[in-house]
Write an enzyme that holds these catalytic residues in place. Structure first.
Site, PDB file in Angstrom:
ATOM      1  N   HIS A 160       0.876  -1.266   0.060  1.00 46.42           N
ATOM      2  CA  HIS A 160      -0.120  -0.090  -0.130  1.00 46.42           C
ATOM      3  C   HIS A 160       1.071   1.127   0.084  1.00 46.42           C
ATOM      4  O   HIS A 160       1.636   1.390   0.723  1.00 46.42           O
ATOM      5  CB  HIS A 160      -0.748   0.070   1.400  1.00 46.42           C
ATOM      6  N   GLU A 202       2.112   3.756   2.951  1.00 53.00           N
ATOM      7  CA  GLU A 202       2.507   3.493   4.152  1.00 53.00           C
ATOM      8  C   GLU A 202       3.813   3.508   4.322  1.00 53.00           C
ATOM      9  O   GLU A 202       4.759   2.359   4.524  1.00 53.00           O
ATOM     10  CB  GLU A 202       2.041   1.734   4.449  1.00 53.00           C
ATOM     11  N   HIS A 204       2.645  -3.395   7.034  1.00 55.66           N
ATOM     12  CA  HIS A 204       1.766  -2.592   6.570  1.00 55.66           C
ATOM     13  C   HIS A 204       1.788  -1.422   7.648  1.00 55.66           C
ATOM     14  O   HIS A 204       2.408  -1.692   8.605  1.00 55.66           O
ATOM     15  CB  HIS A 204       0.196  -2.866   6.456  1.00 55.66           C
ATOM     16  N   GLU A 246       1.011  -4.829  11.010  1.00 65.46           N
ATOM     17  CA  GLU A 246       0.702  -3.379  10.736  1.00 65.46           C
ATOM     18  C   GLU A 246       1.465  -2.553  11.817  1.00 65.46           C
ATOM     19  O   GLU A 246       1.286  -2.998  12.953  1.00 65.46           O
ATOM     20  CB  GLU A 246      -0.730  -3.225  11.352  1.00 65.46           C
TER      21      GLU A 246
HETATM   22 ZN   LIG Z   1      -1.665  -1.444   4.216  1.00 65.60          ZN
END
Ligand SMILES: [Zn+2]
Length: 460
Positions: free
Chosen positions: A180, A183, A318, A397
């Site tokens: 993504h 990020e 992420h 994350e």
């Molecule tokens: Zn992500």
């Protein structure tokens, strides 16, 4: 007619090339707890009153919404009557974006310069790729640069292999960042791990670096990453133009119909949960599984590695929310046991999270995405676990919990990276004790079950 199309196309290109300014925008936090909250948020989005960091799909999930100065009164009045608490988390969004590009001020002794990179700032794709070349040049017997494929806009998806024991090492680990685009902290974390693997004198770091053949990819979505620097800091998807369409009915800019959410495009439970077939959303799954050159490149690379040795670790980084997600993301309850070594993966992740909390007071939560984030399908780490049978596959994350979100200040790059490295060391140690290095974890698992059986028999 043709001229008209050309003029229109040029207009679209020109409009897209202009840098998006978030001057006067505020960032708000809201948490929908009832179905009518979701309906209301969808209405806010459809009317173009707010721009959402994520689409309003889930109950009890903290969401961030960017609201322009001229829409703030309307935004508050639309949500005000619903009982939803609205909290302004960033007052001046453009300033937070600009601040993120200013290097952190650190004393010389706190500086971690390694070749042309330090971890006081975020770097462009070109700078990262040049640094990877530099790393290879300086460690020619250990490091090999590698390109796993090309992006939609024909950029290289570049990484490096670190291998201290060429020809002998059959344990494989792979880390990837910035699937993504926005990020950024994920990229800085992977370059930090590369530096540590090459320069650290810590015994445990040395063991982790040298026991594996490491495949490290700081930016697997290069087009999106570049776009966050040149045009729109908040871009998430890749830059595929295949599904370009009018987004008038969705209340978002037509540009959002470009791009596919790469972490919904893998061929695992594709297009089932936490995703959309509407190109005007952030979680557009694409026209088909593996429709995107980036996801095809990653999956082919993983399958290739799987034939080369014992592929043990795959981690897709992420941000943000501080979680270690365990496969699979489309299940919860007792269905989590569909992943045959779920208990091991949980234990390994829980020990990593405990290490981060005890040593650095940063709290990471552990579990399947459906329990700790939201259900998802078509993700890279679930596909890696399912199709390539990689035993330990996580989506991590990183920082923070939403104070800055994607705009994590450069001051936090090093603390974030240090705690993640500490977690990886503990996680690796746990996996090693469980027998994953030798492939004997199933024997250990069976032995544990027999032992528990004997103890239960003795107690009875
Ligand atoms: Zn992500």
């Amino acid at each position: 007619m043709e001229l008209k199309i050309i003029v229109l196309t040029l207009f679209i290109i020109a409009a897209n090339a202009e840098k998006v300014s978030y001057e006067g925008y505020s960032l708000y936090k809201v948490t929908p707890t009832r179905e009518n909250h979701l309906i209301l948020l969808k209405d806010v989005q459809k009317k173009g009153v707010g721009e959402f960091w994520e689409d309003p799909l889930y109950l009890n999930y903290e969401m961030r919404i960017m609201v322009a100065k001229e829409n703030k009164v309307l935004f508050k009045s639309m949500l005000g009557k619903s009982g939803m608490v609205i909290e302004e988390t960033i007052k001046d969004l453009q300033r937070a974006i600009d601040d993120q590009l200013k290097p952190a001020q650190r004393s010389a002794q706190d500086s971690h310069l390694f070749l042309s990179m330090n971890w006081n700032q975020y770097y462009s794709l070109e700078e990262i790729n040049n640094w990877l070349d530099e790393v290879e040049k300086n460690y020619p017997t250990i490091v090999t640069s590698v390109t796993m494929g090309q992006s939609f806009e024909n950029r290289q998806i570049k990484g490096i292999i670190i291998n201290y024991r060429p020809g002998r090492n059959n344990l494989i680990g792979m880390l990837q960042g910035t699937l993504h685009a926005r990020e950024w902290i994920t990229t800085a974390t992977i370059t930090w791990i590369i530096k540590e693997f090459l320069t650290s004198t810590d015994r445990e770091v040395r063991a982790l670096a040298e026991n594996f053949q490491w495949h490290l990819f700081p930016v697997v979505n290069p087009d999106g990453y570049v776009y966050t620097f040149t045009t729109n800091r908040m871009w998430r998807k890749n830059r595929s133009t295949q599904s370009f369409t009018s987004c008038l009915a969705s209340g978002v800019s037509n540009d959002l119909s470009n791009g596919v959410d790469l972490n919904r495009n893998f061929d695992y439970a594709w297009m089932t949960l936490g995703t959309s077939d509407n190109p005007c959303t952030q979680v557009y799954a694409g026209p088909a599984a593996f429709s995107e050159p980036e996801t095809r490149a990653i999956s082919n690379y993983i399958l290739g590695l799987n034939r080369e040795g014992r592929f043990i670790y795959f981690i897709d980084f992420h941000s943000y929310t501080q979680l270690i997600c365990i496969s699979y993301s489309d299940v919860n309850g007792t269905d989590v046991l569909l992943a045959e070594n779920y208990a091991d993966m949980y234990e390994i992740a829980a020990r990593g999270a405990a290490k981060i909390e005890n040593s650095h007071a940063t709290r990471y939560r552990v579990g399947v995405a459906a329990d700790i984030l939201y259900p998802m399908s078509g993700t890279s780490f679930d596909w890696a676990k399912y199709a390539a049978r990689i035993p330990i596959s996580y989506l991590i994350e990183l920082r923070d919990l939403g104070q800055y979100g994607f705009l994590l200040p450069p001051e936090q790059i090093i603390p974030n990276s240090v705690e993640i490295m500490d977690a990886l060391l503990v996680m690796d140690k746990t996996a090693r004790y469980m027998g994953y290095y030798s492939g004997s974890q199933s024997i250990i698992c069976s032995f544990s079950i027999i032992l528990i059986g004997v103890l239960v028999a003795l107690i009875n």
